[in-house]
Design a protein around this motif. Structure first.
Motif, PDB file in Angstrom:
ATOM      1  N   LEU A 197      -2.237  -4.521  -3.925  1.00  0.00           N
ATOM      2  CA  LEU A 197      -2.982  -4.958  -3.237  1.00  0.00           C
ATOM      3  C   LEU A 197      -4.327  -4.901  -4.030  1.00  0.00           C
ATOM      4  O   LEU A 197      -5.372  -5.171  -3.899  1.00  0.00           O
ATOM      5  N   LEU A 198      -4.925  -2.898  -4.417  1.00  0.00           N
ATOM      6  CA  LEU A 198      -6.116  -3.128  -4.843  1.00  0.00           C
ATOM      7  C   LEU A 198      -6.335  -4.065  -6.226  1.00  0.00           C
ATOM      8  O   LEU A 198      -7.362  -4.162  -5.873  1.00  0.00           O
ATOM      9  N   GLN A 199      -5.487  -4.254  -7.187  1.00  0.00           N
ATOM     10  CA  GLN A 199      -5.210  -5.361  -7.912  1.00  0.00           C
ATOM     11  C   GLN A 199      -5.523  -6.348  -7.868  1.00  0.00           C
ATOM     12  O   GLN A 199      -5.390  -7.223  -8.457  1.00  0.00           O
ATOM     13  N   ALA A 200      -4.749  -7.102  -6.887  1.00  0.00           N
ATOM     14  CA  ALA A 200      -4.850  -8.372  -5.925  1.00  0.00           C
ATOM     15  C   ALA A 200      -6.442  -8.681  -5.503  1.00  0.00           C
ATOM     16  O   ALA A 200      -6.784  -9.705  -5.099  1.00  0.00           O
ATOM     17  N   GLU A 240       5.080  -6.878   2.646  1.00  0.00           N
ATOM     18  CA  GLU A 240       6.725  -5.938   2.885  1.00  0.00           C
ATOM     19  C   GLU A 240       6.817  -5.331   0.863  1.00  0.00           C
ATOM     20  O   GLU A 240       5.598  -6.159   0.482  1.00  0.00           O
ATOM     21  N   PRO A 241       6.767  -4.841   0.632  1.00  0.00           N
ATOM     22  CA  PRO A 241       7.254  -4.262  -0.400  1.00  0.00           C
ATOM     23  C   PRO A 241       7.480  -4.961  -1.521  1.00  0.00           C
ATOM     24  O   PRO A 241       9.269  -5.572  -1.143  1.00  0.00           O
ATOM     25  N   ALA A 242       7.316  -4.807  -2.979  1.00  0.00           N
ATOM     26  CA  ALA A 242       7.673  -5.856  -3.681  1.00  0.00           C
ATOM     27  C   ALA A 242       9.426  -5.950  -3.458  1.00  0.00           C
ATOM     28  O   ALA A 242      10.195  -6.756  -4.484  1.00  0.00           O
ATOM     29  N   GLN A 246       7.039   4.963  -2.258  1.00  0.00           N
ATOM     30  CA  GLN A 246       6.808   3.146  -2.145  1.00  0.00           C
ATOM     31  C   GLN A 246       5.511   2.612  -1.873  1.00  0.00           C
ATOM     32  O   GLN A 246       4.574   2.040  -2.329  1.00  0.00           O
ATOM     33  N   LEU A 247       4.582   4.131  -2.010  1.00  0.00           N
ATOM     34  CA  LEU A 247       3.331   3.383  -1.051  1.00  0.00           C
ATOM     35  C   LEU A 247       2.708   3.121  -2.178  1.00  0.00           C
ATOM     36  O   LEU A 247       1.667   2.429  -2.169  1.00  0.00           O
ATOM     37  N   PRO A 248       2.163   4.526  -2.890  1.00  0.00           N
ATOM     38  CA  PRO A 248       1.414   4.074  -4.372  1.00  0.00           C
ATOM     39  C   PRO A 248       1.598   2.740  -5.027  1.00  0.00           C
ATOM     40  O   PRO A 248       0.006   2.154  -5.412  1.00  0.00           O
ATOM     41  N   ARG A 249       3.335   2.331  -5.017  1.00  0.00           N
ATOM     42  CA  ARG A 249       2.605   0.753  -6.010  1.00  0.00           C
ATOM     43  C   ARG A 249       2.645  -0.151  -4.299  1.00  0.00           C
ATOM     44  O   ARG A 249       1.409  -0.811  -5.832  1.00  0.00           O
ATOM     45  N   ILE A 250       2.533  -0.404  -3.499  1.00  0.00           N
ATOM     46  CA  ILE A 250       1.891  -1.150  -2.615  1.00  0.00           C
ATOM     47  C   ILE A 250       0.806  -0.998  -3.088  1.00  0.00           C
ATOM     48  O   ILE A 250      -0.086  -2.699  -2.441  1.00  0.00           O
ATOM     49  N   LEU A 251       0.548   0.323  -2.192  1.00  0.00           N
ATOM     50  CA  LEU A 251      -1.487  -0.029  -2.606  1.00  0.00           C
ATOM     51  C   LEU A 251      -2.402  -0.754  -4.009  1.00  0.00           C
ATOM     52  O   LEU A 251      -3.227  -1.635  -3.767  1.00  0.00           O
TER      53      LEU A 251
END
Length: 618
Positions: free
Chosen positions: A23-26, A143-145, A15-20
C-alpha cells in the motif's frame, strides 16, 4: 479462545507487513487516509442474492504507526512483482476457489477391499482468511496478493496445558518404569574395567533369544539406562520443587526479625553462598523451580514425577500457569495417582529423599479403582453392592473357555492351529505370530503380535448421569485403533444375563463378563457411539475387538448396544444424544407387540456384531 487469538495473531503478523508495504509503495498516505485493522465475524448465507451478516469483533487504528514510503525509482523498476500496467509483468491471479473438491476430507473412509476395516482418521485442514484492512473513510476491502496456507485448523490444535497433561498420561502408560531400586543397580553394573557388566556377562535379559548377541545386550542396557535417566530427572525435579518450600519457610523465619523483603534477600544470599552461583543464576533457576512447586501443590508429586519432556518449557512460559490450569490439575491429581501406584508401584520411593510419604495409596490392578473428578479413587466392588452384595471381579488378559460347556474345544476356532493358513491374516494377508520379530500383521498392533503390550490408557469412572460406571479415555485413540479385546468366560446356554454372542461357521458361543473379564465390560451404550465391535481372526481363532471410531482424550468410550439388546427391555436410555432411539423406552415396552415393532427400528442389520452385552450399569 487462546487458540483463536494465537491463530489470528500469527496470520496477521505473517501477512500484514507485506500488505502495508505494498500500500505504501503504491503511494498510500497514512496521514490523509488513516488505516484501521478490522476483525469481523461473518455468517455466510447459502441462499442466492443474499448478503452476508457481519458482526464487528475488534478494530485497531494503525495509521499512527506508519510513515509515507518514498522509494527510489530504480527500486520499483527492479521488482517485477511491483511493475505497473505499462507492459511489465504482473502478479498472477490468486486462486479463490472454495469448492468442496479442493478441500481434504475430514474423515477416513472404509477400505474398498471388502475387509470392512476402518482406515485411520484423516486430519481436518481448514483455511482461514485474514482479517480485512479497510479505510474508515472508504468502505474498500483490500485483499492480500497471496494467501498463505494454514497447516492445521485452530480448533484442533492442543493448548500448552493440554500438551503438558498429555505428556503426563503418556509417561504413566509408557513402557518406562520409575523404579529407584533398578536405578541403584545401574551404578553397580560398571566393572573396574570400565565396561558395563551387562555387555560382558553370559546371562542377561535378552528375552526368548537363543543367541545372546552384543546387539541384544546393548538393547537391554540402553533400555535400562533410559529408565535410569528418567528416574534421575524425576528425582531432580522433586528436590528442586521441595527447595522452594524450604526457601519460603526460611524467609518466613527470617521475617520475624526483619522486613519480608530483607528476609528474602538474606535467604537468597545464603543460597548463593552454598550453591556457588551468582544471584542472577539463582533467580533464573528458581523461577523454573517455582513452577515445579506450584504444579506439585495442584496435582501432587505425581504430576512432577511423571511429567513429560515438555515440563521445563511449560513452566518457563508461565502464561499457561493460570488459575484455571491449576484447578484442572487438582481434579486430575487422584486419577494420576491411581495409575502411578498400580503401574509403577515403587515410584513413591523417590519422595523419601524430601521426607514425603512413600506408602502406596492404591493397590492392585488399575481397573480395581473407580475415579471421579477431584475425589479419591473408590474400590470397584462396592459400587455394585446395591445390586449384588457379593460382587467381585477378576481382571484377565485373555478369555477362558468353560470346560463344562465346551470341554477341550475352543468354539472360537475358525482355522485349526495345525493348518498353515491359521497364521495368515484374513484382513491384510500378512503373517501372524505372537513373536514380534516374526509378526508382520499390523491390523491391531497394540493388541496382537507384541511380546509385551503396553497398558491401555483407560480408567473406570463414575458417570455423572446415573449410569453408574463407565470407561474414560486418558489418551486419544485414532479411528481404527483397538481399544481392547472383549474377553471373559467363553460359555454357552446362559439365559437372563448380559453376554456377547460370538458365531463361527461351526458353532455359536457366549462371552460372559459377570465375574471375570477386562475393561470392555464397562463400556456404556450411546446412540451416537465413538467405538464399535469388530470380528477379527488371530492365529485361527475369532476375536471380538472394540475399535475406535475416533476417541479424544477425556471422552467416555461408548458403543451402540443395538436393537437386539434393547428389544422389549424395561430400561430407559440415558445417552442424552439428540439422535437417541430409546429415550421413550417405557412407552415402547408397554405398547402392544405389533405396534412396538413399528417404533424406531432404525439400527443397522448387523447389530449382533455390536453387542448383546455392555455393562449392566446402563
Amino acid at each position: 479462545m487462546d487458540d483463536i487469538t494465537q491463530g489470528l495473531a500469527r496470520q496477521v503478523s505473517e501477512q500484514l507487513p507485506r500488505i502495508l508495504e505494498e500500500l505504501l509503495q503504491a503511494g498510500h498516505d497514512p496521514a490523509t487516509q488513516p488505516l484501521q485493522l478490522n476483525c469481523t465475524l461473518t455468517t455466510v448465507s447459502q441462499a442466492p442474492a443474499s448478503t452476508d451478516n457481519r458482526l464487528q469483533v475488534a478494530a485497531v487504528d494503525i495509521g499512527s504507526h506508519l510513515v509515507p514510503f518514498s522509494p527510489p525509482a530504480s527500486t520499483l523498476q527492479a521488482d517485477p512483482l511491483l511493475a505497473s500496467s505499462n507492459g511489465g509483468p504482473s502478479r498472477p491471479p490468486r486462486n479463490t476457489s472454495n469448492s468442496a473438491t479442493n478441500l481434504p476430507s475430514q474423515f477416513g473412509s472404509l477400505d474398498q477391499d471388502g475387509s470392512g476395516r476402518p482406515s485411520k482418521r484423516a486430519r481436518p485442514n481448514h483455511d482461514m482468511t485474514i482479517a480485512s484492512i479497510s479505510n474508515p473513510q472508504q468502505s474498500v476491502l483490500v485483499e492480500p496478493a497471496r494467501r498463505k496456507r494454514v497447516q492445521s485448523h485452530l480448533a484442533g490444535r492442543p493448548s500448552s496445558f493440554d500438551k503438558f497433561v498429555s505428556g503426563i498420561w503418556d509417561s504413566l502408560y509408557s513402557g518406562v518404569r520409575i523404579d529407584p531400586a533398578e536405578t541403584i543397580e545401574q551404578w553397580q553394573a560398571i566393572e573396574s574395567s570400565g565396561q558395563p557388566r551387562l555387555l560382558t556377562e553370559a546371562e542377561c535379559e535378552v528375552a526368548t533369544r537363543d543367541d545372546v548377541s552384543a546387539f541384544g545386550r546393548m538393547n537391554i542396557l540402553t533400555r535400562k539406562i533410559s529408565q535410569t535417566g528418567k528416574t534421575f530427572r524425576s528425582l531432580e525435579i522433586v528436590v528442586q520443587a521441595h527447595w522452594i518450600q524450604c526457601f519460603d519457610d526460611r524467609v518466613g523465619n527470617l521475617a520475624v526479625s526483619m522486613t519480608r523483603e530483607k528476609a528474602k534477600k538474606t535467604a537468597i544470599a545464603e543460597a548463593c553462598a552454598d550453591f556457588g552461583w551468582s544471584e542472577k543464576e539463582l533467580r533464573n533457576k528458581t523461577a523454573i523451580w517455582r513452577g515445579y512447586h506450584d504444579i506439585k501443590n495442584a496435582a501432587g508429586w505425581v504430576g512432577l514425577v511423571f511429567a513429560g519432556s515438555g515440563l521445563y518449557r511449560f513452566v518457563k512460559y508461565r502464561a499457561a500457569l493460570t488459575n484455571e490450569a491449576f484447578e484442572k490439575l487438582h481434579t486430575l491429581g487422584h486419577r494420576l495417582e491411581v495409575v502411578a501406584d498400580t503401574l509403577h508401584p515403587k515410584w513413591r520411593m523417590l519422595l523419601g529423599i524430601v521426607g514425603a510419604s512413600t506408602e502406596r495409596k492404591y493397590l492392585g490392578h488399575p481397573h480395581d479403582w473407580v475415579v471421579n473428578a477431584g475425589d479419591e479413587g473408590t474400590p470397584l466392588a462396592p459400587t455394585y453392592y446395591q445390586w449384588d452384595p457379593n460382587f467381585s471381579y477378576k481382571h484377565i488378559d485373555s478369555s477362558i473357555v468353560d470346560e463344562e460347556a465346551w470341554g477341550d474345544y475352543d468354539p472360537r476356532t475358525v482355522i485349526p492351529s495345525t493348518d498353515p493358513a491359521a497364521s495368515v491374516c484374513e484382513c491384510c494377508g500378512e503373517h501372524q505370530s505372537n513373536d514380534q520379530r516374526n509378526n508382520t500383521c499390523k491390523c491391531y498392533p497394540n493388541l496382537y503380535g507384541s511380546s509385551k503390550p503396553t497398558p491401555v490408557p483407560l480408567q473406570i469412572f463414575r458417570t455423572p448421569d446415573g449410569k453408574n460406571n463407565g470407561l474414560l479415555a486418558c489418551c486419544p485413540f485414532e479411528k481404527g485403533w483397538a481399544v481392547g479385546e472383549f474377553v471373559g468366560e467363553i460359555t454357552s446356554g446362559l439365559a437372563g444375563l448380559d453376554v456377547m454372542i460370538g458365531e463361527t461357521d461351526q458353532c455359536t458361543y457366549q462371552i460372559w463378563q459377570g465375574r471375570q473379564g477386562n475393561h470392555t465390560k464397562f463400556v456404556n451404550h450411546s446412540c451416537a457411539p465413538n467405538a464399535h465391535f469388530e470380528r477379527f481372526v488371530w492365529l485361527g481363532k475369532q476375536r471380538i475387538v472394540l475399535a475406535s471410531l475416533g476417541i479424544e482424550a477425556g471422552d467416555e468410550v461408548t458403543v451402540d448396544y443395538g436393537d437386539t439388546y434393547w428389544h422389549n427391555l424395561d430400561k430407559e436410555c440415558k445417552c442424552g444424544q439428540p439422535c437417541c432411539r430409546y429415550r421413550d423406552r417405557i412407552r415402547r415396552v408397554e405398547a402392544p407387540r405389533d405396534e412396538r415393532q413399528d417404533l424406531g427400528r432404525n439400527s443397522d442389520d448387523d447389530d449382533e456384531d455390536e453387542t448383546e452385552d455392555g455393562d449392566a450399569d446402563e
